[in-house]
Design an enzyme around this catalytic site. Structure first.
Site, PDB file in Angstrom:
ATOM      1  N   LEU A   1       3.144   7.175  -3.739  1.00  0.00           N
ATOM      2  CA  LEU A   1       3.795   8.498  -4.158  1.00  0.00           C
ATOM      3  C   LEU A   1       2.557   9.091  -4.899  1.00  0.00           C
ATOM      4  O   LEU A   1       2.355   8.876  -6.092  1.00  0.00           O
ATOM      5  CB  LEU A   1       5.191   8.742  -4.780  1.00  0.00           C
ATOM      6  CG  LEU A   1       5.663  10.011  -5.161  1.00  0.00           C
ATOM      7  CD1 LEU A   1       5.543  10.936  -4.056  1.00  0.00           C
ATOM      8  CD2 LEU A   1       7.059  10.044  -5.636  1.00  0.00           C
ATOM      9  N   GLU A   2       2.269   9.996  -4.215  1.00  0.00           N
ATOM     10  CA  GLU A   2       0.757  10.642  -4.655  1.00  0.00           C
ATOM     11  C   GLU A   2       1.011  12.113  -5.111  1.00  0.00           C
ATOM     12  O   GLU A   2       1.357  12.954  -4.373  1.00  0.00           O
ATOM     13  CB  GLU A   2      -0.309  10.287  -3.852  1.00  0.00           C
ATOM     14  CG  GLU A   2      -1.755  10.515  -4.497  1.00  0.00           C
ATOM     15  CD  GLU A   2      -2.712   9.694  -3.383  1.00  0.00           C
ATOM     16  OE1 GLU A   2      -2.923   8.461  -3.457  1.00  0.00           O
ATOM     17  OE2 GLU A   2      -3.301  10.425  -2.411  1.00  0.00           O
TER      18      GLU A   2
ATOM     19  N   LYS B   1       3.047   3.321  -7.651  1.00  0.00           N
ATOM     20  CA  LYS B   1       2.863   2.505  -6.511  1.00  0.00           C
ATOM     21  C   LYS B   1       3.833   1.196  -7.288  1.00  0.00           C
ATOM     22  O   LYS B   1       4.220   1.209  -8.076  1.00  0.00           O
ATOM     23  CB  LYS B   1       1.317   1.511  -6.296  1.00  0.00           C
ATOM     24  CG  LYS B   1       0.566   2.777  -6.207  1.00  0.00           C
ATOM     25  CD  LYS B   1      -0.992   2.072  -5.844  1.00  0.00           C
ATOM     26  CE  LYS B   1      -0.886   1.219  -4.445  1.00  0.00           C
ATOM     27  NZ  LYS B   1      -0.634   1.937  -3.111  1.00  0.00           N
TER      28      LYS B   1
ATOM     29  N   HIS C   1      -5.409   6.264  11.189  1.00  0.00           N
ATOM     30  CA  HIS C   1      -4.071   6.599  10.379  1.00  0.00           C
ATOM     31  C   HIS C   1      -4.532   6.352   8.824  1.00  0.00           C
ATOM     32  O   HIS C   1      -3.525   6.692   7.965  1.00  0.00           O
ATOM     33  CB  HIS C   1      -3.031   5.686  10.655  1.00  0.00           C
ATOM     34  CG  HIS C   1      -3.103   4.143  10.061  1.00  0.00           C
ATOM     35  ND1 HIS C   1      -4.185   3.291   9.978  1.00  0.00           N
ATOM     36  CD2 HIS C   1      -2.155   3.515   9.027  1.00  0.00           C
ATOM     37  CE1 HIS C   1      -4.126   2.247   9.297  1.00  0.00           C
ATOM     38  NE2 HIS C   1      -2.939   2.374   8.678  1.00  0.00           N
TER      39      HIS C   1
ATOM     40  N   ASN D   1       3.374   3.452  12.872  1.00  0.00           N
ATOM     41  CA  ASN D   1       3.557   2.111  13.336  1.00  0.00           C
ATOM     42  C   ASN D   1       4.590   2.396  14.186  1.00  0.00           C
ATOM     43  O   ASN D   1       6.031   2.104  13.768  1.00  0.00           O
ATOM     44  CB  ASN D   1       4.022   1.154  12.109  1.00  0.00           C
ATOM     45  CG  ASN D   1       2.886   0.495  11.567  1.00  0.00           C
ATOM     46  OD1 ASN D   1       1.623   0.878  11.709  1.00  0.00           O
ATOM     47  ND2 ASN D   1       3.184  -0.408  10.585  1.00  0.00           N
TER      48      ASN D   1
ATOM     49  N   ASN E   1       0.944  -1.031   0.055  1.00  0.00           N
ATOM     50  CA  ASN E   1      -0.033  -0.111  -0.040  1.00  0.00           C
ATOM     51  C   ASN E   1       0.820   1.146   0.040  1.00  0.00           C
ATOM     52  O   ASN E   1       0.486   2.278   0.275  1.00  0.00           O
ATOM     53  CB  ASN E   1      -1.048   0.118   1.204  1.00  0.00           C
ATOM     54  CG  ASN E   1      -0.227   0.035   2.481  1.00  0.00           C
ATOM     55  OD1 ASN E   1       1.060  -0.148   2.472  1.00  0.00           O
ATOM     56  ND2 ASN E   1      -0.935   0.090   3.646  1.00  0.00           N
TER      57      ASN E   1
END
Length: 484
Positions: free
Chosen positions: A209-210, A483, A407, A333, A206
């Protein structure tokens, strides 16, 4: 309400409690809604995991879960548990395999309407410049073990010292991009070897970079302080400590499984393997986990720098014209020693956040001075087809959740189920039809991460907002994604 064999008591419309029973040391509390309990959580083993975590020695107040709760290794993802540092335990299952998986959000001066014709080119440039996929490597030259150990101690500062960013980036990173008391001697040679060529790489699953566009602003004052405006291009980075962090978790699970017998624990699930925080085993894990956390912050710092270079090249503009600045970097995490109020007294506890984000309030000493009036940014990615959210931390989070919020969206389908659901569909074309350009190593990854595999993050964030744990600042929408 009876769910997964447990009676849940409604506290408010957005908070439900599993009363203490059997050998539970504290009650369980889940921030959720009736609709979510009767829908996506109906058959999820995560409810049982909230109960299991309540058995951990030294746990304080409640075993908590955020509305993005779903099944995870040992702890539920979306779980929060604080343990007494003298009498309590540390559990790798409460951190996860991807230690310091987290999110980094950066802003630009660019307006979507003026650059939208080049978004496809930017996605392709990102894909060339930032290594993605399982075992991705080579963003920068392979580093010798000595340099990896320097990263494990220095975190983001290592990247800045080598020209991958500037000192402002350190200021706007949780813990300033470095956990103290990280000890590379507690890290195996194999873990260091796996990190040698992975600094600055995105990885798989998952991680992404967006390119996002600010779609809606809910809190004008906070948005102004964060430096965001409607129609603005933002860059969102989601990744963690890569193979190095995975190896550390794997190494120490083997050690801590044996510790259960040594310390005569009687836990309901073997995946809750843990050790007293003050034991040699507990201290060794903490020292190694902090190393992985520092590696992850360094990783996201390098990726941000690579993304800046990609944008300068694609848009053919100067750095001052791009004005690329870090808004914030948060981990979701992690286990950290923090001071919180328990029974009316401030005490040091070990806060496990497993798929949960720190959400410290206005005035807190551990957030950047620029954000002191509004609280720290809480970054909540949704899925690559809909939207993500920027929130701010609140005092109520300090009082109820050890300064923690959700999150992400939380899965409703396993990766296998999501792949099956995507069979026969042209998912890339579907995303393009929604105005989202995508590049990925494998079609399977796209299927695993399609919107239908996740809860609607709007519902998740609404629960946090309405319960007062964190407040909505802005909604952002993806227009380009890479991705693994």
């Amino acid at each position: 309400m009876l769910l997964s064999g447990y009676e849940l008591k409604k506290i408010t419309d957005y908070l439900w409690e599993i009363p203490r029973q059997g050998k539970m040391l504290v009650p369980g509390r889940i921030y959720t809604s009736k609709n979510m309990l009767e829908g996506s959580l109906q058959n999820d083993e995560a409810i049982k995991q909230v109960v299991n975590v309540a058995h951990l020695p030294g746990i304080q107040k409640y075993s908590l879960a955020m509305p993005d709760i779903h099944w995870g290794y040992g702890f539920p993802i979306g779980g929060v548990a604080a343990t007494d540092i003298n009498e309590g335990v540390i559990s790798p299952g409460g951190v996860g395999y991807d230690i310091n998986c987290g999110v980094r959000l950066a802003r630009t001066s660019l307006e979507f309407n003026k650059v939208k014709s080049k978004i496809d080119d930017l996605v392709k440039q990102f894909f060339r410049d930032v290594p993605t996929g399982v075992g991705a490597s080579g963003a920068i030259k392979k580093l010798p073990p000595k340099e990896i150990k320097n990263i494990l101690i220095s975190g983001s500062q290592w990247a800045v010292d080598y020209g991958f960013g500037n000192s402002d980036d350190i200021e706007y990173t949780e813990e300033k991009g470095k956990l103290r008391d990280a000890d590379p001697d507690a890290v195996s040679e194999r873990a260091i070897e796996r990190g040698q060529d992975q600094a600055g790489t995105l990885g798989s699953g998952n991680h992404f970079l967006e390119i996002d566009v600010v779609d809606e602003i809910y809190d004008e004052k906070a948005a102004e302080v964060f430096g965001i405006f409607k129609g603005q291009i933002l860059i969102l980075i989601h990744t963690g400590s890569r193979g190095l962090g995975y190896q550390i978790c794997d190494d120490y699970l083997k050690v801590l499984v044996k510790a259960e017998k040594k310390f005569n624990f009687n836990l309901p699930d073997r995946q809750l393997a843990c050790a007293p925080i003050q034991s040699q085993e507990g201290q060794d894990y903490l020292h190694a986990m902090r190393c992985a956390a520092n590696f992850a912050w360094n990783n996201r710092q390098i990726i941000m720098h690579l993304a800046k270079k990609s944008m300068l090249r694609t848009f053919n503009i100067s750095e001052s014209e791009l004005d690329f600045k870090l808004i914030y970097d948060v981990c979701h995490n992690i286990a950290k020693i923090e001071k919180h109020s328990v029974g009316g007294e401030l005490k040091n506890v070990c806060v496990h956040r497993k798929g949960a984000t720190r959400a410290f309030p206005p005035g807190n000493e551990f957030i950047p001075s620029k954000y002191k009036d509004i609280g720290q940014p809480v970054l909540v990615p949704g899925d690559m087809g809909r939207y993500s959210f920027i929130l701010s931390g609140t005092q109520k989070a300090m009082e109820e959740t050890f300064g923690s919020s959700c999150h992400g969206a939380g899965r409703v389908q396993s990766r296998t189920q999501a792949k099956k659901a995507g069979k026969g569909r042209d998912l890339i074309k579907e995303l393009h039809s929604q105005g989202i350009a995508i590049a990925a190593k494998g079609y399977g990854t796209i299927a695993e991460e399609m919107p239908y595999a996740y809860k609607d993050v709007f519902d998740v964030v609404d629960i946090m907002h309405n319960s007062g744990i964190s407040k909505k600042v802005a909604k952002i929408k993806p227009v380009g994604v890479i991705k693994g």
